[in-house]
Scaffold this active site. Structure first.
Site, PDB file in Angstrom:
ATOM      1  N   ASP A   1       5.410  -9.011   8.761  1.00 16.87           N
ATOM      2  CA  ASP A   1       6.387  -8.149   9.536  1.00 16.87           C
ATOM      3  C   ASP A   1       7.269  -8.697  10.387  1.00 16.87           C
ATOM      4  OD1 ASP A   1       6.719  -5.377  10.071  1.00 16.87           O
ATOM      5  OD2 ASP A   1       4.714  -4.970  10.857  1.00 16.87           O
TER       6      ASP A   1
ATOM      7  N   ASP B   1       8.837   2.839   8.080  1.00 16.32           N
ATOM      8  CA  ASP B   1       7.571   3.430   7.681  1.00 16.32           C
ATOM      9  C   ASP B   1       7.351   4.568   6.811  1.00 16.32           C
ATOM     10  OD1 ASP B   1       7.066   0.784   8.878  1.00 16.32           O
ATOM     11  OD2 ASP B   1       5.535   1.569  10.129  1.00 16.32           O
TER      12      ASP B   1
HETATM   13  C1  GLA Z   1       4.860  -1.920  10.929  1.00 19.29           C
HETATM   14  C2  GLA Z   1       4.980  -1.812   9.461  1.00 19.29           C
HETATM   15  C3  GLA Z   1       3.705  -1.086   8.909  1.00 19.29           C
HETATM   16  C4  GLA Z   1       2.363  -1.693   9.610  1.00 19.29           C
HETATM   17  C5  GLA Z   1       2.582  -1.807  10.904  1.00 19.29           C
HETATM   18  C6  GLA Z   1       1.399  -2.403  11.619  1.00 19.29           C
HETATM   19  O1  GLA Z   1       5.339  -0.630  11.333  1.00 19.29           O
HETATM   20  O2  GLA Z   1       6.193  -1.573   8.800  1.00 19.29           O
HETATM   21  O3  GLA Z   1       3.723  -1.016   7.543  1.00 19.29           O
HETATM   22  O4  GLA Z   1       2.476  -3.037   8.861  1.00 19.29           O
HETATM   23  O5  GLA Z   1       3.913  -2.397  11.376  1.00 19.29           O
HETATM   24  O6  GLA Z   1       1.481  -2.303  12.966  1.00 19.29           O
END
Ligand code: GLA
Length: 584
Positions: free
Chosen positions: A204, A253
């Site tokens: 991430d 996301d």
């Molecule tokens: C980010 C990622 C998500 C998830 C969250 C976890 O937003 O894009 O897919 O992994 O972090 O905290």
């Protein structure tokens, strides 16, 4: 609803004027009509062959399809020859109850539900598996509440079921949920992951400096053993990611809504040229069976879109308690087969008109294409395609509704059907590959098997304007205007059938003069996967590249244009006078 042939032809002709892609005239022969009930109802007519159809005459025997012995292509080697399939904890659970029990129960459910048999393999633990602090040896530590016996026992359990375990990390000082980040600790963390038996790392992008993003992702790539699938989660596409990742997030996301699914789809398909074995565009994890905002038809369409995009299929729902409806969507063998097709081409929209999307994806079988009719709008509509639009040659083709498992009418030119609001029809069309080129031919006279482009369709005999078809100007490269050629916007991937009949390919390649000093691209030519030509980075200041390569014996010619690592802005590339010398 079944239309008469004349009505269906008229509708298709209207649609085809809007985004015809690399097609011939949209005129539709009388008699080409579809019968699929897009709502799942049985088609109103049985498979009709020639009766009452093309030519409007009596039933005739349908000629055998020609088989191109090129297929099937062998599945690639490597850890992600087809898009990874699995599950991830984030969409359903976030930070709630991330524990060994949840992961083991999910692994059990993956087997007992039939998900594992359908191809799902990775059980991925997202954020919140780890503490905010490292241990006294400087290693990441799992939460004592969630994983009292550590991660290795969980990996052993998952492996004993024939599955694999994935884990989450972050390139910055901390994860998005404020747990320990891996920035500066890549080597020790990669070693730790390998010792625990981790098979997949989602990496991430929180709490990190934008200026070091490439270096940080490369540092973990260098540290990870080769067998660990590397999933970049940088929230946007970066061309360097394709050099190090097995999959890379193309979007922010996803949420469990139709609008979010469509938004992620729209950000991902222009990158189709980058997808292939061991490197996949990732529009984020599945929201099938998560929340209540999407209808069953919308969830089915979401899954079908991810299938044709060749996106990783990472389920995000609670596998332990999913409904039969959810299970049926996620395990549909024929939809999964489109996604997992070993040819590894990401499907592309070949036409789009006011929220009606027609997609095509070549499959690893002679003359076979998956076609998705996606109605994003809130009204039912007639949708269809011609064989030429989906990269097939002349002759009869069979059409199968994959979601409902029904053979529809055979067609010789075009197909239409009714598609309900916010839903999709996924078809397998089996006909003939485009003909083998003969003599000296202009590439712009050929039907490509596949044409992925960064901005609308690849244009024939004009440069790439913006997204609308036919919106270009005359091709001009290095100050020379070309009557014939192809207009592209990187990233582009074009695939042509040569059938072993051609000897040379020639073209003048460069940024089109329309860019007026902006943009930069690299041209690549492959024959049967072998690189024959790679240009230097071409900018408006560099001379046009002359391509003149030997393609003797090659079955497939592949042209690619990439972004020269600096984004897509003004990367309008043109090929002037691209020509093949082939046997008469
Ligand atoms: C980010 C990622 C998500 C998830 C969250 C976890 O937003 O894009 O897919 O992994 O972090 O905290």
């Amino acid at each position: 609803m079944r239309l008469t042939s004349i009505v269906s032809g008229a509708l298709l002709a209207t649609a085809a004027t809007v985004w015809p892609g690399c097609t011939d005239s949209p005129a539709i022969a009388r008699g080409d009509s579809g019968g699929a009930g897009g709502d799942g109802a049985a088609p109103s007519a049985p498979r009709a062959g020639g009766a009452g159809g093309d030519g409007g005459g009596a039933a005739t025997a349908i000629p055998e399809r020609e088989i191109d012995a090129y297929y099937p292509v062998a599945r690639a080697a490597g850890p992600a020859p087809t898009p990874p399939m699995g599950w991830n904890s984030w969409n359903q659970f976030g930070c709630d109850g991330i524990s060994a029990a949840l992961i083991m129960e999910t692994a059990d459910a993956m087997v007992t539900s039939g998900m594992a048999d359908a191809g799902y393999e990775y059980v991925n633990i997202d954020d919140c598996w780890l503490e905010a602090q490292r241990d006294e040896d400087g290693r990441l530590q799992p939460t004592t509440a969630g994983f009292p016996d550590g991660l290795a026992v969980v990996a052993d359990y998952v492996h004993a079921l024939g599955l694999k375990l994935g884990l989450y990390g972050d390139r910055g000082t901390e994860t998005c949920a404020h747990r320990a980040g891996s920035g500066g600790h890549e080597a020790v963390d990669a070693t730790t992951f390998a010792e625990w038996g981790i098979d997949y790392l989602k990496y991430d992008n929180c709490a990190a400096d934008e200026a070091t993003i490439e270096a940080d992702y490369r540092a973990m790539a260098t540290a990870l053993p080769d067998h660990i699938v590397y999933s970049l989660c940088a929230w946007a596409f970066y061309e360097w990611g394709t050099e190090i990742g097995h999959l890379w997030r193309t979007t922010s996301d996803i949420e469990a809504t139709w609008d979010s699914v469509i938004a992620n789809m729209k950000r991902t398909y222009p990158l189709a040229a980058y997808a292939g074995p061991n490197g996949w565009n990732d529009p984020d994890m599945l929201e099938v069976g998560v929340g209540r905002a999407m209808s069953a038809a919308q969830q089915q369409a979401h899954f079908a879109v991810w299938a044709i995009l060749a996106a990783p299929l990472i389920a995000g729902n609670d596998l332990r308690s999913m409904s039969e409806e959810t299970r049926a969507i996620l395990t549909h063998p024929d939809v999964i087969a489109v996604n997992q097709d070993p040819l590894g081409l990401a499907g592309v929209p070949i036409r789009m008109e006011s929220k009606r999307w027609v997609w095509a994806k070549p499959l690893n079988e002679s003359g076979a294409r998956a076609v998705l009719l996606l109605n994003e709008s809130t009204e039912a509509t007639e949708m269809g395609f011609t064989l030429s639009e989906i990269g097939l040659g002349a002759g009869w083709a069979t059409v199968r509704d994959l979601i409902h498992g029904i053979d529809l009418e055979d067609i010789s030119r075009a197909f239409t059907t009714s598609v309900p609001a916010t839903s999709a029809v996924l078809l397998a069309v089996r006909g003939n590959e485009p003909p083998i080129p003969r003599g000296q031919v202009a590439l712009s006279d050929l039907t490509p098997i596949y044409a992925a482009n960064g901005l609308g369709p690849v244009e024939r005999d004009q440069n790439n304007g913006v997204t609308a078809p036919g919106d270009g100007a005359p091709i001009s490269v290095g100050g020379t205007v070309f009557e014939r050629g192809l207009g592209m916007a990187a990233p582009t991937k074009l695939l042509y059938r040569l059938g072993g009949a051609c000897t040379r390919f020639r073209a003048t390649a460069g940024l089109d003069d329309m860019t007026a000093g902006r943009g930069s691209v690299v041209f690549h030519v492959f024959a049967d996967g072998e690189a024959l030509f790679t240009s230097e980075v071409l900018t408006a200041g560099t001379a046009a590249a002359t391509i003149d390569v030997d393609v003797t014996g090659a079955q497939r010619l592949e042209l690619r244009v990439t972004n020269a690592m600096d984004g897509t802005s003004w990367d309008r590339a043109s090929l002037g006078a691209p020509e093949l010398d082939c046997e008469e």
